[in-house]
Write an enzyme that holds these catalytic residues in place. Structure first.
Site, mmCIF file in Angstrom:
data_model
loop_
_atom_site.group_PDB
_atom_site.id
_atom_site.type_symbol
_atom_site.label_atom_id
_atom_site.label_comp_id
_atom_site.label_asym_id
_atom_site.label_seq_id
_atom_site.Cartn_x
_atom_site.Cartn_y
_atom_site.Cartn_z
ATOM 1 C CE1 TYR A 1 1.642 -4.537 0.083
ATOM 2 C CE2 TYR A 1 0.760 -4.211 2.273
ATOM 3 C CZ TYR A 1 0.704 -3.974 0.915
ATOM 4 O OH TYR A 1 -0.284 -3.170 0.403
ATOM 5 C CE LYS B 1 -5.841 -10.309 -12.707
ATOM 6 N NZ LYS B 1 -7.053 -9.789 -13.352
ATOM 7 C CG ASP C 1 -9.786 -8.118 -12.361
ATOM 8 O OD1 ASP C 1 -10.025 -9.097 -11.635
ATOM 9 O OD2 ASP C 1 -9.466 -8.231 -13.558
ATOM 10 C CG ASP D 1 -3.103 -2.175 2.318
ATOM 11 O OD1 ASP D 1 -3.904 -1.491 2.993
ATOM 12 O OD2 ASP D 1 -1.911 -1.869 2.160
ATOM 13 C CG ASP E 1 -7.683 1.897 2.834
ATOM 14 O OD1 ASP E 1 -7.688 1.244 3.906
ATOM 15 O OD2 ASP E 1 -6.972 2.901 2.656
#
Ligand code: NAD
Length: 356
Positions: A142, A188, A220, A244, A248
């Site tokens: 970000y 990852k 994943d 993020d 959620d």
């Protein structure tokens, strides 16, 4: 008598409605305890663009830095979506987090027994879930440079310095120490160099926390495991982008996005906000659920003001009120004995706080 200064950033959409209710509850709890809160309001987001021409005016940063904590509602709305990215409401929030240095975002997910049917997951999968996502908040993709959209080619950069990983890892291990003593670090590293550094560094930090069980999971797989068997997790430690998304996803385990609070800490001043956005579709109708914001205020009392008993009073009042069947519209199908407005819900919780 202790005195605290809180910066209130109400923002856009339902922001002003839910912050007003959190203030009602904070006033009720401070009346029972030995402290007083003075509030100063500052602008951020769409409202700041309309009034001052920019999403994060300087006096909002200055006012926040001069406060003991920031209580924030939400920002954003269609009206501002066509502005260039750096002028949009969301860029104000990213800049505020960066200016205050709040690198650790803590998002707890709790399942209330009374609302067990509100989740889209089966009750036996979610009963007893109590997990905390610790998300790195001011680094990673970000913020990484270079970034650009050149029309036919666009790119962002996922970059972490080792010390950024070290400090967020410490937050996760320390949090786990007060919970079930398990950290699952999500990355990852089978594909990304930045994730390999993340994994190696977390492993190194773990040597200082022999009492904590550390595991690693690829993002994943973690996204899948969170739905398959969320009870396996205690603390999930992860980077900005992965956090993020996972937080959620985790929020739906709890049933409504209107229930979940967050704390952004580790910097000069903590920022406390619900995990949801400004919900323009229900703004000014008096139907928003203020509980996520009220619980964010409780996190503020606990982490920034060290008023742990006051935080516990609020959390207990919320639990009681849900147990008694009070629901805002988003949860009205799930065991409601009485459906109440945003403001009624705030008043009922404030009243309960006074009696606990
Ligand atoms: P949202 O979280 O605002 O809303 C998603 C859905 O959940 C909507 O149907 C909404 O009505 C409902 N909802 C959200 N909060 C609720 C509450 N307290 N009570 C009852 N229902 C609630 O997400 P979105 O619709 O994707 O985004 C709307 C705006 O919010 C966008 O401009 C987005 O950029 C912004 N946003 C801001 C933040 C923030 O300020 N931290 C976070 C996410 C999104």
């Amino acid at each position: 008598m202790k005195h605290y200064k809180i910066a209130l950033i109400k923002g856009d959409g339902i922001g002003p409605e839910i912050i007003d209710e959190a203030v009602k509850v904070l006033d009720a709890v401070s009346a029972k305890e030995d402290f007083e809160i003075a509030y100063n309001e500052y602008l951020m987001g769409g409202i700041a663009i309309d009034v001052k021409g920019e999403p994060l005016p300087d006096d909002t940063i200055k006012g926040s830095l001069g406060s003991d904590a920031v209580l924030f509602g939400a920002i954003g709305g269609e009206k501002w979506d066509t502005l260039p990215r750096e002028k949009r409401p969301e860029s104000g929030l990213l800049k505020l987090r960066k200016s205050l240095g709040v690198f650790a975002n803590l998002r707890p997910t709790t399942v209330y027994d009374e609302l067990i049917n509100a989740s889209t997951l089966k009750p036996d999968v979610i009963k007893g879930v109590d997990l905390l996502v610790v998300r790195e908040l001011i680094g990673g993709i970000y913020f990484g440079q270079p970034r650009a959209n050149e029309g036919n080619r666009a790119y962002n950069t996922m970059v972490y310095e080792k010390d950024e990983i070290v400090r967020i890892a410490h937050i996760a291990f320390l949090a786990a120490r007060k919970r079930s003593k398990k950290v699952c670090s999500v990355d990852k590293s089978n594909v990304l160099e930045v994730s390999q550094l993340w994994r190696d560094t977390v492993q190194e930090v773990a040597k200082e926390y022999k009492d904590i069980e550390l595991s690693h999971m690829y993002i994943d797989n973690a996204a899948m495991q969170l739905i398959r068997n969320p009870k396996q997790f205690d603390v999930i430690l992860t980077s900005n982008l992965f956090g993020d998304i996972l937080s959620d996803e985790a929020s739906m385990i709890g049933g409504s996005i209107g229930l979940l609070p967050s704390a952004s800490v580790g910097g000069k001043v903590g920022v406390y906000e619900p995990i949801h956005g400004s919900a323009p579709d229900i703004a000014r109708q008096g139907i928003a659920n203020p509980i996520a914001t009220i619980l964010s205020a409780a996190m503020m009392l606990r982490f920034s003001l060290n008023e742990v008993r006051a935080a516990e009073r609020i959390e207990a009042a919320v639990k009681d009120v849900l147990k008694d069947g009070y629901r805002t519209k988003d949860l009205s199908q799930f065991g409601a004995k009485e459906v109440c407005s945003t403001s009624e819900m705030g008043s009922i919780i404030a009243d309960r706080v006074s009696k606990i």
